[in-house]
Structure formats: C-alpha cells, structure tokens
Design an enzyme around this catalytic site. Structure first.
Site, short mmCIF file in Angstrom:
data_model
loop_
_atom_site.label_atom_id
_atom_site.label_comp_id
_atom_site.label_asym_id
_atom_site.label_seq_id
_atom_site.Cartn_x
_atom_site.Cartn_y
_atom_site.Cartn_z
N HIS A 222 21.56 2.54 19.06
CA HIS A 222 21.04 3.75 19.68
C HIS A 222 19.66 3.54 20.31
O HIS A 222 19.03 4.48 20.79
CB HIS A 222 20.98 4.87 18.63
N LYS A 224 16.58 2.40 22.82
CA LYS A 224 16.33 2.44 24.26
C LYS A 224 15.06 1.65 24.54
O LYS A 224 13.94 2.14 24.29
CB LYS A 224 16.15 3.87 24.77
N ASP A 229 8.49 -8.83 31.79
CA ASP A 229 7.49 -9.90 31.77
C ASP A 229 6.65 -9.93 30.50
O ASP A 229 5.56 -10.53 30.47
CB ASP A 229 6.56 -9.79 32.99
N HIS A 400 16.49 16.65 24.95
CA HIS A 400 16.95 15.42 24.32
C HIS A 400 15.79 14.62 23.72
O HIS A 400 15.99 13.55 23.17
CB HIS A 400 17.69 14.56 25.36
N LYS A 402 12.92 13.20 21.30
CA LYS A 402 12.82 13.00 19.85
C LYS A 402 11.36 12.71 19.54
O LYS A 402 10.91 11.55 19.60
CB LYS A 402 13.70 11.84 19.38
N ASP A 407 -1.31 17.21 13.52
CA ASP A 407 -2.77 17.34 13.44
C ASP A 407 -3.50 16.80 14.67
O ASP A 407 -4.66 16.38 14.54
CB ASP A 407 -3.30 16.64 12.19
#
Length: 482
Positions: A222, A224, A229, A400, A402, A407
């Site tokens: 899952h 991404k 470089d 979508h 996450k 604080d």
C-alpha cells in the site's frame, strides 16, 4: 428416509465446517484475538462460502515471504540508526525537540528509522499540482527513478507516466517500478511492455509465478513512494490513476495529501524502496552506491523520520506512532482519514484526550468507496460525536488524505489509514515530521477543508434510519477483518 439422510448430511457438514473453522483461525498464534472471533463468526455463519471469503481476505503472508522481507539489509541505514540510538540528543537539537525525544527514540528502536534534519518539504493536496511537479522532476532526473505505488492504473494518467518513463529510459536513466497487482487491477503486462522493451524494470510486489495464488486481499503493498536521483522524494496518499485527478464522476474532486521532500529524509525512502525491490525481484538486486545515496545539501528546516510497517514484522510501527501522537497531545489533534476504523486503544486514547481538554477534530469522506468500510467509519464517527468530539464530513469530493497533526508540533503524512488493515495487514510507509511551521501549514489546510465540510452532530446520527444504523453496527462487527 430422504429427510433422515439430509439431516445427517447437514449435521456432518456443520461438524466438519466447525472443526475446519477452529483449525483455520486458531492456528495463527500472532493473530489478534478480536480478528480470530470475527473470522469464527464468518466461517460459522456462512458454511463453505465463509472459507472462500477467508481465502480472499483472511490469509496472512507466507512464511517464505516474511523471511525474504526480514532478511533484506537496509543499505547501511541500520548502522546510522544504531549510532543515533546511543545518543539521540546528538542529532536532535535539545532546545527544539525536548518533547519529541521519546518519540524519536521509539522509531529508532522499533524501525531503525533514522532522524534527519534540514529537509525541504512541500505539501501537495491537488492531483493536478502533484503530477505536474512529479513529471517535472522525472524529466529532470540525471541517474535513476525509483517508483513504488499500490495503484498504477492502465488509464490516461497511468499511460502518461509510463510514456514519460519510457522516454527517460531511452535516454539512459535507470527506471524501476514496483506496483501492487491487486491495487492496480492486475499485472497490466501491456501497460509496461514499451517500458520494459527499452530497459525499464517493472515488478509486481511479491507476486508468485502463478497469478491465481495471489488472490488474497491482505498483505499488499500500500506504499506510495517516488525517489529521483536519491535527492528528491515523494511520500503520501496519492496513487496513479485518473480518479486521483478528479476524472471519475463517482468520486468527483479528489482531496489527498502528498509530500515532496528534498533532503536526507529521501535516503530513508530510498532504503525502503531497496528493501522492497530486493524482496520482490528475482533478477538484479540493488546494493549500496553513492549514486543512489548521495550527499545532499538541503537548506530546509523540517526534521523527519520515515517509518514503515507491515506483516513482515510483529511490531506495528506506524500504529504505535499514531497511538503515541494521540496520547502525548496537550492542546489539539487533527485527523484526516478516508477509513476511520480504529481499534479500542486508539478510540480510548482519543476519548481520554478529549476529556482532558484537548481539542480533537476528525475529518472523514461524505461518500463511500468501499461500502462496509464506510458504514463502519460512520459507526465510529457517531461514537466520537456522542463524546462531544468534532467530526466532519468532507463534501467537495472524496477525502483520501491520511494525516495527523498534534499541538502544532508533530505531523504524520503517508499511506496508512486509521484502520486495522493499515495497522497490521498491509505494507505501509509514513513520514513523521517535527516542525512547527509545517504543522501550522497542515492545520491551515485543515481549516480550509472545513469550508467544504459538514459537522456531524449526535442529532445527525439520531435522524438516520434504523436500517442504516443496523448496517453501521453490523459493519462494525466485521472491523477486525475489513
């Protein structure tokens, strides 16, 4: 006589089904007890069919694959982490990271997640903006491009990416792509044919030779990540597909969060990619090289750690990070997640924080992309609303992102949702960032999203139909296996 034999057959099937269910779900001593009983419920309520459901959703990663993942070396990162564990204060300015010391140690101990300073971090929330910057960085690459996505669809933007990578491969740039075949809707051999023809390397994550045996919903990649470089990295929630550009009517505008990072934090992303690549490929293994781990002269002010988790480890690193963040908050907590299905420990921590005077705000989508998951999300949202916690539904499109911010000090952005699947079943990666300026930017984005959101009050949930509340309650029963 016929009825007698039918009763015997039914009783026999019931006994065999019950014994098989017990043997199936109790043989794994590391499975969470709530998940064990949830699977028992499924297998007993749906004889025979329940085992097909288990075959798809319940199987864990094989021992061979776990061994492969655990034995990959982290390209020298482990030695840096070991040194940092000896004295965290030597790498973290004590005047600016007093409260964060225990947090930094947690990830050094659990994950060997090195602490890096002076990262330049840009926040990308719009798909058009994200892909424009990503494609520009790909065009400017000098040596290599490493890409790892859960989803790369064979659609317009997916083909644009592959076409661009093919052009760069023709020019001598080393191209490597990892994708998850489940998340991408198949192995998509035709999509990558032209890239492979010019020397690009493409691998389906931990894919066995026989595709049939990969028919399971759990234990997928899952993550991404994009590393260019060794000095530019992307990490967050965006995948590659037209829906992430708002081109699918079902979802409308797609609201996500991705980080573009320049700095030593990219080296940690690189080591994560190396580990996943070496565990997946049957061909060329990657080894440490200065071309892939260059010295980076960044001038940013963001400190960060890149933290991974997955079924190859019994330590749920990102989950522990989420729990630690919520528990240590003193003033505010803001959470965005498309799937809000926390376990009891997370729920308790949120409720304790709210009762202690911490302002807690949670934002979820206003529309589903997975029905059972969304109904379970609604259930937990209603529980929070009844506790007086601010819960918002994002109306502009599909949320979508996450993210968690506490604080105005600590931020996490990555691939892990606030659900059990991300905590224990799939391979995830998040950036945990220590920066007041970045935290303020993230909270400003949250405030901007509020203009397109609706506050979900207890009255909102009371007005829902009995049938809808039943679906929410029933979906909640399945949360350990969703």
């Amino acid at each position: 006589m016929f009825e007698h034999w039918m009763v015997l057959i039914v009783e026999f099937v019931f006994i065999i089904n019950t014994l098989a269910a017990i043997l199936t779900v109790f043989r794994d001593r590391y499975r969470d007890i709530t998940a064990i009983w949830a699977w028992m419920l499924v297998l007993l309520l749906f004889p025979i069919v329940g085992f097909l459901i288990y075959f798809l959703f319940g199987r864990k990663l094989s021992g061979n694959h776990i061994f492969t993942m655990q034995t990959q070396q982290i390209m020298g990162i482990d030695r840096i982490a070991a040194n940092q564990q000896q004295e965290v204060l030597s790498v973290a300015d004590p005047e600016h990271f007093v409260e964060e010391q225990s947090f930094i140690r947690l990830f050094l101990q659990n994950e060997q997640a090195i602490f890096t300073n002076q990262n330049e971090v840009d926040i990308l929330t719009d798909g058009h903006d994200m892909f424009e910057k990503l494609f520009a960085d790909i065009r400017a690459a000098k040596h290599h491009i490493n890409i790892e996505f859960y989803t790369i669809y064979n659609d317009k933007i997916g083909n644009e990416l592959v076409d661009l990578l093919t052009e760069r491969a023709k020019e001598g740039i080393r191209i490597r792509v990892i994708f998850d075949s489940w998340g991408s809707g198949g192995k998509n051999a035709k999509l990558y044919k032209r890239l492979r023809a010019v020397g690009g390397q493409v691998e389906a994550f931990l894919m066995p030779r026989w595709h049939l045996f990969s028919l399971h919903v759990n234990n997928h990649d899952h993550r991404k990540l994009v590393i260019i470089d060794g000095n530019i990295g992307y990490i967050g929630g965006f995948n590659v597909g037209d829906q992430y550009l708002g081109r699918l009517k079902k979802f409308g505008y797609w609201r996500d969060t991705q980080l573009r990072v320049v700095g030593d934090g990219v080296l940690a992303m690189q080591s994560r990619f190396f580990t996943d690549w070496n565990a997946t490929t049957k061909n060329e293994k990657l080894e440490f090289s200065e071309n892939y781990f260059p010295s980076i002269n960044a001038s940013g002010d963001v400190a960060m750690q890149v933290v991974s988790s997955g079924p190859d480890s019994d330590t749920r690193q990102i989950y522990q990070g989420y729990l630690r963040m919520i528990s240590m908050a003193r003033e505010s907590i803001t959470i965005q997640s498309p799937y809000f299905i926390p376990n009891s420990a997370i729920m308790d921590a949120i409720e304790v924080a709210a009762r202690s005077g911490v302002r807690v705000r949670v934002m979820i989508p206003s529309k589903p992309d997975h029905m059972f998951v969304y109904r379970a999300t609604e259930y937990y949202a209603s529980v929070l609303a009844q506790e007086g916690i601010e819960v918002y539904a994002y109306n502009k499109g599909f949320l979508h992102a996450k993210t968690i911010v506490i604080d105005d000090k600590i931020v996490t952005v990555g691939s892990a949702n606030m659900d059990i699947r991300s905590f224990a079943l799939n391979f995830e990666v998040n950036a945990f960032l220590y920066s007041q300026s970045l935290a303020l930017k993230m909270n400003n984005i949250f405030e901007h999203d509020l203009a397109d959101s609706t506050l979900l009050t207890p009255k909102y949930f009371v007005k829902q139909s009995g049938w809808l509340r039943f679906k929410q309650f029933f979906s909640r029963l399945l949360t350990p296996i969703l």
